[in-house]
Design a protein around this motif. Structure first.
Motif, PDB file in Angstrom:
ATOM      1  N   ALA A   1      -4.249   0.141  -7.727  1.00 43.28           N
ATOM      2  CA  ALA A   1      -4.699   1.251  -6.882  1.00 43.28           C
ATOM      3  C   ALA A   1      -5.109   2.430  -7.755  1.00 43.28           C
ATOM      4  CB  ALA A   1      -3.591   1.670  -5.918  1.00 43.28           C
TER       5      ALA A   1
ATOM      6  N   SER B   1       0.821  -1.208   0.000  1.00 38.62           N
ATOM      7  CA  SER B   1       0.000   0.000   0.000  1.00 38.62           C
ATOM      8  C   SER B   1       0.856   1.260   0.000  1.00 38.62           C
ATOM      9  CB  SER B   1      -0.923  -0.030   1.219  1.00 38.62           C
ATOM     10  OG  SER B   1      -1.722   1.108   1.261  1.00 38.62           O
TER      11      SER B   1
ATOM     12  N   ASN C   1      -6.682  -2.474  -4.348  1.00 37.52           N
ATOM     13  CA  ASN C   1      -7.194  -3.837  -4.420  1.00 37.52           C
ATOM     14  C   ASN C   1      -5.991  -4.778  -4.443  1.00 37.52           C
ATOM     15  OD1 ASN C   1      -9.410  -2.207  -6.216  1.00 37.52           O
ATOM     16  ND2 ASN C   1     -10.324  -3.838  -4.995  1.00 37.52           N
TER      17      ASN C   1
ATOM     18  N   LYS D   1      -7.431   4.169  -3.054  1.00 42.27           N
ATOM     19  CA  LYS D   1      -8.033   2.852  -2.847  1.00 42.27           C
ATOM     20  C   LYS D   1      -7.092   1.839  -3.455  1.00 42.27           C
ATOM     21  CE  LYS D   1     -11.924   0.175  -4.729  1.00 42.27           C
ATOM     22  NZ  LYS D   1     -11.365  -1.035  -4.289  1.00 42.27           N
TER      23      LYS D   1
ATOM     24  N   GLU E   1      -6.769  11.026  -1.414  1.00 41.13           N
ATOM     25  CA  GLU E   1      -7.393   9.743  -1.086  1.00 41.13           C
ATOM     26  C   GLU E   1      -6.870   8.700  -2.058  1.00 41.13           C
ATOM     27  OE1 GLU E   1      -9.766   7.828  -3.056  1.00 41.13           O
ATOM     28  OE2 GLU E   1      -9.453   9.225  -4.692  1.00 41.13           O
TER      29      GLU E   1
END
Length: 136
Positions: A128, A57, A83, A81, A79
Motif C-alpha cells: 500500500a 486494508s 494492491n 491505495k 488517501e
C-alpha cells in the motif's frame, strides 16, 4: 527506541475502538516507521478462509497513518491505495510502514502487509501507499 513515542502510540491505539475490537498490537513506532500486527481470528476471515480484504486494508491504512504521524504529529489518512498480491493466509498479519517523503503537513508512506504462518514464515500479501495529513 523512543519509549515516550511508543507509549504515546499505544495510547492512541487504545483510544481507537475498532482497533481494540480487532485486537491490533503496536509492535514498532519510531520516527519514520511503524509496525502494527494482529492475530487472525475466525471473525477476521472471509468465506474462503483468508483474511478479509477489509482487515488487510485496515491494517495497512492504520500503519501508514502511524508512520506518517511519527514525523507529523497528530495525523489522519488523506488517501491510500492497496494492491492485494496473494491471499492473506496464516495466524498473524503484520503491516510495516515507512515514510518515503514528508513536508510540514503531509507525508507519503509505503506499507507492506505480510501474513505469518504458524512456523513464523512470512509471505507478502499486500502493498500500500498513502498520503498522510497533519490534523489540526
Amino acid at each position: 527506541m523512543d519509549k515516550a513515542l511508543f507509549d504515546y502510540g499505544r495510547k492512541i491505539l487504545a483510544a481507537q475502538p475498532f482497533s481494540v475490537l480487532l485486537g491490533t498490537e503496536l509492535v514498532t513506532f519510531e520516527p519514520g516507521r511503524a509496525e502494527l500486527a494482529l492475530d487472525l481470528k475466525p471473525e477476521h476471515l472471509q468465506q474462503h478462509g483468508f483474511a478479509h480484504g477489509g482487515v488487510v486494508s485496515y491494517l495497512a491504512d492504520n500503519a501508514l497513518t502511524y508512520a506518517g504521524g511519527s514525523v507529523l504529529g497528530d495525523a489522519v489518512t488523506l488517501e491510500f491505495k492497496i494492491n492485494y498480491l496473494r491471499p492473506a493466509k496464516g495466524s498473524r498479519l503484520v503491516a510495516r510502514a515507512r515514510v518515503t517523503g514528508a513536508g510540514k503537513t503531509q507525508a507519503v508512506c509505503q506499507c507492506d502487509v505480510v501474513a505469518v504462518d504458524e512456523a513464523g514464515v512470512e509471505k507478502l500479501c499486500a502493498a500500500a501507499q498513502g498520503t498522510i495529513w497533519k490534523a489540526g
